[in-house]
Design a protein around this motif. Sequence first.
Motif, PDB file in Angstrom:
ATOM      1  N   GLU A  45       0.812  -1.225   0.000  1.00  0.00           N
ATOM      2  CA  GLU A  45       0.000   0.000   0.000  1.00  0.00           C
ATOM      3  C   GLU A  45       0.844   1.274   0.000  1.00  0.00           C
ATOM      4  OE1 GLU A  45      -2.478  -0.436   3.402  1.00  0.00           O
ATOM      5  OE2 GLU A  45      -3.540  -2.196   2.613  1.00  0.00           O
ATOM      6  N   THR A  46       2.151   1.155   0.208  1.00  0.00           N
ATOM      7  CA  THR A  46       2.996   2.357   0.256  1.00  0.00           C
ATOM      8  C   THR A  46       3.243   2.894  -1.151  1.00  0.00           C
ATOM      9  OG1 THR A  46       5.068   1.091   0.112  1.00  0.00           O
ATOM     10  CG2 THR A  46       4.171   1.504   2.316  1.00  0.00           C
ATOM     11  N   ASP A  47       3.362   4.225  -1.268  1.00  0.00           N
ATOM     12  CA  ASP A  47       3.698   4.839  -2.560  1.00  0.00           C
ATOM     13  C   ASP A  47       5.091   4.431  -3.007  1.00  0.00           C
ATOM     14  OD1 ASP A  47       1.283   6.154  -2.771  1.00  0.00           O
ATOM     15  OD2 ASP A  47       2.002   7.962  -1.750  1.00  0.00           O
ATOM     16  N   GLN A  48       5.967   4.162  -2.026  1.00  0.00           N
ATOM     17  CA  GLN A  48       7.329   3.757  -2.365  1.00  0.00           C
ATOM     18  C   GLN A  48       7.322   2.452  -3.161  1.00  0.00           C
ATOM     19  OE1 GLN A  48       6.326   4.928   0.555  1.00  0.00           O
ATOM     20  NE2 GLN A  48       7.597   6.756   0.816  1.00  0.00           N
ATOM     21  N   PHE A  49       6.515   1.468  -2.716  1.00  0.00           N
ATOM     22  CA  PHE A  49       6.416   0.206  -3.438  1.00  0.00           C
ATOM     23  C   PHE A  49       5.723   0.403  -4.783  1.00  0.00           C
ATOM     24  CE2 PHE A  49       3.902  -3.484  -4.678  1.00  0.00           C
ATOM     25  CZ  PHE A  49       4.871  -4.469  -4.736  1.00  0.00           C
ATOM     26  N   LYS A  50       4.647   1.197  -4.795  1.00  0.00           N
ATOM     27  CA  LYS A  50       3.856   1.370  -6.022  1.00  0.00           C
ATOM     28  C   LYS A  50       4.642   2.043  -7.144  1.00  0.00           C
ATOM     29  CE  LYS A  50      -0.602   1.640  -3.608  1.00  0.00           C
ATOM     30  NZ  LYS A  50      -1.740   2.519  -3.236  1.00  0.00           N
ATOM     31  N   GLN A  51       5.678   2.818  -6.775  1.00  0.00           N
ATOM     32  CA  GLN A  51       6.442   3.527  -7.807  1.00  0.00           C
ATOM     33  C   GLN A  51       7.845   2.960  -8.006  1.00  0.00           C
ATOM     34  OE1 GLN A  51       6.103   7.868  -7.679  1.00  0.00           O
ATOM     35  NE2 GLN A  51       4.383   7.662  -6.285  1.00  0.00           N
ATOM     36  N   ALA A  52       8.141   1.832  -7.348  1.00  0.00           N
ATOM     37  CA  ALA A  52       9.464   1.218  -7.497  1.00  0.00           C
ATOM     38  C   ALA A  52       9.543   0.454  -8.818  1.00  0.00           C
ATOM     39  CB  ALA A  52       9.739   0.285  -6.323  1.00  0.00           C
ATOM     40  N   LYS A  53      10.790   0.097  -9.202  1.00  0.00           N
ATOM     41  CA  LYS A  53      11.004  -0.697 -10.412  1.00  0.00           C
ATOM     42  C   LYS A  53      11.459  -2.117 -10.084  1.00  0.00           C
ATOM     43  CE  LYS A  53      12.338   3.358 -13.139  1.00  0.00           C
ATOM     44  NZ  LYS A  53      13.440   4.008 -13.924  1.00  0.00           N
ATOM     45  N   SER A  54      12.046  -2.286  -8.890  1.00  0.00           N
ATOM     46  CA  SER A  54      12.570  -3.596  -8.501  1.00  0.00           C
ATOM     47  C   SER A  54      12.229  -3.849  -7.036  1.00  0.00           C
ATOM     48  CB  SER A  54      14.092  -3.622  -8.716  1.00  0.00           C
ATOM     49  OG  SER A  54      14.638  -4.826  -8.235  1.00  0.00           O
ATOM     50  N   PHE A  55      11.879  -5.111  -6.698  1.00  0.00           N
ATOM     51  CA  PHE A  55      11.460  -5.432  -5.330  1.00  0.00           C
ATOM     52  C   PHE A  55      11.964  -6.825  -4.966  1.00  0.00           C
ATOM     53  CE2 PHE A  55       8.235  -7.308  -2.420  1.00  0.00           C
ATOM     54  CZ  PHE A  55       8.409  -6.446  -1.347  1.00  0.00           C
ATOM     55  N   GLU A  56      12.512  -6.930  -3.742  1.00  0.00           N
ATOM     56  CA  GLU A  56      12.951  -8.225  -3.228  1.00  0.00           C
ATOM     57  C   GLU A  56      12.493  -8.350  -1.784  1.00  0.00           C
ATOM     58  OE1 GLU A  56      17.015 -10.913  -2.511  1.00  0.00           O
ATOM     59  OE2 GLU A  56      17.160  -8.873  -3.325  1.00  0.00           O
ATOM     60  N   TYR A  57      11.925  -9.502  -1.443  1.00  0.00           N
ATOM     61  CA  TYR A  57      11.421  -9.740  -0.085  1.00  0.00           C
ATOM     62  C   TYR A  57      11.986 -11.062   0.414  1.00  0.00           C
ATOM     63  CZ  TYR A  57       8.102  -9.742   3.827  1.00  0.00           C
ATOM     64  OH  TYR A  57       7.522  -9.717   5.076  1.00  0.00           O
ATOM     65  N   LYS A  58      12.685 -11.004   1.561  1.00  0.00           N
ATOM     66  CA  LYS A  58      13.305 -12.201   2.124  1.00  0.00           C
ATOM     67  C   LYS A  58      12.749 -12.451   3.520  1.00  0.00           C
ATOM     68  CE  LYS A  58      17.736 -11.128  -0.101  1.00  0.00           C
ATOM     69  NZ  LYS A  58      19.172 -10.850   0.148  1.00  0.00           N
ATOM     70  N   SER A  59      12.232 -13.634   3.736  1.00  0.00           N
ATOM     71  CA  SER A  59      11.785 -14.041   5.069  1.00  0.00           C
ATOM     72  C   SER A  59      11.561 -15.544   5.067  1.00  0.00           C
ATOM     73  CB  SER A  59      10.492 -13.321   5.460  1.00  0.00           C
ATOM     74  OG  SER A  59       9.990 -13.857   6.664  1.00  0.00           O
ATOM     75  N   PHE A  60      12.153 -16.197   6.063  1.00  0.00           N
ATOM     76  CA  PHE A  60      11.944 -17.643   6.158  1.00  0.00           C
ATOM     77  C   PHE A  60      10.509 -17.954   6.550  1.00  0.00           C
ATOM     78  CE2 PHE A  60      11.973 -21.674   8.500  1.00  0.00           C
ATOM     79  CZ  PHE A  60      12.582 -22.496   7.561  1.00  0.00           C
ATOM     80  N   TRP A  61       9.843 -16.998   7.221  1.00  0.00           N
ATOM     81  CA  TRP A  61       8.531 -17.267   7.794  1.00  0.00           C
ATOM     82  C   TRP A  61       7.389 -16.805   6.909  1.00  0.00           C
ATOM     83  CZ3 TRP A  61       9.251 -20.341  11.777  1.00  0.00           C
ATOM     84  CH2 TRP A  61      10.447 -20.250  12.467  1.00  0.00           C
ATOM     85  N   VAL A  62       7.681 -15.960   5.919  1.00  0.00           N
ATOM     86  CA  VAL A  62       6.598 -15.389   5.105  1.00  0.00           C
ATOM     87  C   VAL A  62       6.767 -15.810   3.653  1.00  0.00           C
ATOM     88  CG1 VAL A  62       5.526 -13.273   4.255  1.00  0.00           C
ATOM     89  CG2 VAL A  62       6.319 -13.404   6.621  1.00  0.00           C
ATOM     90  N   SER A  63       5.724 -16.387   3.065  1.00  0.00           N
ATOM     91  CA  SER A  63       5.678 -16.707   1.644  1.00  0.00           C
ATOM     92  C   SER A  63       4.465 -16.021   1.036  1.00  0.00           C
ATOM     93  CB  SER A  63       5.579 -18.219   1.424  1.00  0.00           C
ATOM     94  OG  SER A  63       6.734 -18.878   1.896  1.00  0.00           O
ATOM     95  N   PHE A  64       4.632 -15.386  -0.104  1.00  0.00           N
ATOM     96  CA  PHE A  64       3.512 -14.745  -0.783  1.00  0.00           C
ATOM     97  C   PHE A  64       2.630 -15.797  -1.441  1.00  0.00           C
ATOM     98  CE2 PHE A  64       6.332 -10.792  -1.531  1.00  0.00           C
ATOM     99  CZ  PHE A  64       6.026 -10.333  -0.260  1.00  0.00           C
ATOM    100  N   THR A  65       1.384 -15.412  -1.664  1.00  0.00           N
ATOM    101  CA  THR A  65       0.463 -16.259  -2.413  1.00  0.00           C
ATOM    102  C   THR A  65       0.442 -15.803  -3.865  1.00  0.00           C
ATOM    103  OG1 THR A  65      -1.463 -14.839  -2.057  1.00  0.00           O
ATOM    104  CG2 THR A  65      -0.967 -16.458  -0.344  1.00  0.00           C
ATOM    105  N   VAL A  66      -0.147 -16.605  -4.721  1.00  0.00           N
ATOM    106  CA  VAL A  66      -0.239 -16.236  -6.137  1.00  0.00           C
ATOM    107  C   VAL A  66      -1.021 -14.940  -6.297  1.00  0.00           C
ATOM    108  CG1 VAL A  66      -1.081 -16.953  -8.401  1.00  0.00           C
ATOM    109  CG2 VAL A  66      -0.039 -18.633  -6.864  1.00  0.00           C
ATOM    110  N   ASN A  67      -2.049 -14.740  -5.466  1.00  0.00           N
ATOM    111  CA  ASN A  67      -2.840 -13.504  -5.553  1.00  0.00           C
ATOM    112  C   ASN A  67      -2.001 -12.263  -5.260  1.00  0.00           C
ATOM    113  OD1 ASN A  67      -5.219 -14.805  -6.253  1.00  0.00           O
ATOM    114  ND2 ASN A  67      -5.869 -15.071  -4.128  1.00  0.00           N
ATOM    115  N   ASP A  68      -0.970 -12.422  -4.404  1.00  0.00           N
ATOM    116  CA  ASP A  68      -0.103 -11.280  -4.083  1.00  0.00           C
ATOM    117  C   ASP A  68       0.647 -10.770  -5.308  1.00  0.00           C
ATOM    118  OD1 ASP A  68      -0.726 -11.124  -1.346  1.00  0.00           O
ATOM    119  OD2 ASP A  68       0.702 -12.716  -0.868  1.00  0.00           O
ATOM    120  N   LEU A  69       0.848 -11.652  -6.293  1.00  0.00           N
ATOM    121  CA  LEU A  69       1.589 -11.247  -7.491  1.00  0.00           C
ATOM    122  C   LEU A  69       0.888 -10.120  -8.252  1.00  0.00           C
ATOM    123  CD1 LEU A  69       3.023 -14.472  -9.171  1.00  0.00           C
ATOM    124  CD2 LEU A  69       4.226 -12.758  -7.836  1.00  0.00           C
ATOM    125  N   LEU A  70      -0.403  -9.969  -8.065  1.00  0.00           N
ATOM    126  CA  LEU A  70      -1.133  -8.888  -8.737  1.00  0.00           C
ATOM    127  C   LEU A  70      -0.555  -7.522  -8.376  1.00  0.00           C
ATOM    128  CD1 LEU A  70      -4.798 -10.170  -8.266  1.00  0.00           C
ATOM    129  CD2 LEU A  70      -3.567  -9.960 -10.440  1.00  0.00           C
TER     130      LEU A  70
END
Length: 665
Positions: free
Chosen positions: A534-559
């Motif tokens: 929901e942050t403007d920083q993410f919405k206007q970025a060009k590259s994103f990396e998320y690392k966490s052993f405990w958190v996995s995104f779902t396919v819906n998150d890819l939207l």
Amino acid sequence: MSSDLIKENHRYLKACILYEALQKIPIFDSYRSFCDTVGHDAMGYPDFEFWYYRFYHGNRDLDYDWSVDPKPKTIMDIPAISMAKIAEYLDPVERTRIRSMNRAIKAVADSIPPVFEKIEIIVSDSSMSWWLNDKRFSCDKKGSGCTLYRPYCSKVEKRDTCHIKKGLEHLAPVLKMPNIQVNHFSLRLYDKTLNRDDFLPATFNAKSVHIYGQTTNQVAQFLSAMTPGHLESISLDVSMFGRENKRIIFDTDQFKLAKSVEFKFLWTINVKDLVHFSHLNRFKCRLISDNAVEDVPRIRDMISTFEEFESCELEFSIVGGRCRMRKFAEALGEEIPIGAQPMKITHWSVDPEAKTLVDMPVVLMNKVAKYLDPVERTYLRSMNHAIKAVADTFPPVFEKIEVSVSDSSLYWKLNNQSFSCSNNGNGCSLKKPNSSKVEKSEEFYIKKGLEYLAPVLKMPNIQVNFLSLYLPDEILNPDDLLPASFNAQSVYIYSKNTNEVVQFLSKLTPGYLESISLKLMCEMGRENYGIIFETDQFKQAKSFEYKSFWVSFTVNDLLNFSHLKSFKCRLRSENAFQDVPRIRDMISTFDEFESCELEFRGRWDSVPMREFVEALGEKIPIGPLKEGEKLTITHYYRIPESRESLVFKITDDETRCHVGIRKIR
């Protein structure tokens, strides 16, 4: 055989070319050797090239009639894009040649602004010579006509026209090329008849100029063709009989905006005229005085007020007087030993009160600050308000800033300079790279460290290519460290929980921030990661990396990733045969997408590699792998109604598989 006999017989000429081809000598060297042997007018290069390559490829017929061949291509048949590339790799002098061929090629050549290191021109009543960089041209008077010499032509051309008129036919089009720029332009005119409009445009971009003319008016006329402001250095000279009023030079915009000026020997300047030099960094001239006792202190006091002044050279003379050096030195209060004939005396003009850094003129303070790197300016700005204001006029640009906070120390790195403030029980110890001493304080280590770090990060217009925040403990407030908007191009944040990540992420300027890398350290980070999307920083970025052993995104998150060029994350699916085609179809609609890396997990009791591959319609090969080798499958998917494809590279890693996806065109 003599070269004349060879030139008269075409079979002999071809035999010479055949000899070169059989030796397998490169064609350009072969043609040079051929011309040196039989003459430069024996055969043009296109004909030589035809026969050379024919013989080189085994066709040895000397009587072949090549007039029956298709008409060879000319330079006009080259596509415009290729012609532009050819022109790009030519030097400015070479481009002046091709632009004279025809209008189409002229347009291509003129699309690349010509930049010459130097252009020199000498004009007299018997010759006109000019140099374009290191290439010399000349047109000399011969009787009622002239002879023209060009560096790329072995023949001396004879013409019936005036040598100046003929020379200008070749020179003027060069000087009037669009957007021409010259580092040094030299013009020596031993002829009064030449008009500026004959060969110079209305404005000519020279950085440095030397002009010798017959009259001051002639010098001023040509000086006025130089672009004011672009012209930095001026050197002027005039004949013995042309020393009229110099004020017409002082009134030009070219002189008023220059940084360096030199008046040659025959041009003398009165002391009162020095006032016109107040804007210059450097000047050189001949100065004449009626009274050294009065004028020398005036010269000293006047120059001391010039804010831009760096240095000058003066040739000092006294009207009707001798012992010029003695009188100059005595006027400054220097004593000359009796009987000595001094060659050199040094005089220091010293202010009786000692100066401090704050007393330095602003223009010099600006020069000091300009040549410091961003880390050095952080020291300078901490001295006082006046120096801080000067330092802050230069937007600080850091390659990287790294900050690490733990329950025992605050560590930061500005480019390659490391600082630290550590807890030592009763207070803290501060280490700075520019000091060999460890400073001790009774203050809390984070508070003390922030006294040095926070002012740097809150400098006006600060820019950072890479910002790293390592925050394993929740003991730092974002407002204590960062301003409301911080210009970082790339960021890495390591933290305990998503809320803290978002707090620091929201301090970075949206749009300016291109690359985001986030890492959560433990199970405490399993809150709602959707607040990142929901942050403007993410919405206007060009590259994103998320690392966490405990958190996995779902396919819906890819939207949420549809605007990104690249991303990297962990993805979990309960039904690979349903989700994998969705992943493929979803990514194929991302307009900006270039590549991604996914760590794919299926159900805990599943084999994710097999599920992912079979869901794409690929088969897994049967048979054992070599020791240490991992199974890798490549899958190509053509995007419907598009010339683009997605390439999947899937690698097995036991309970998960690594999926690399990139778009190809």
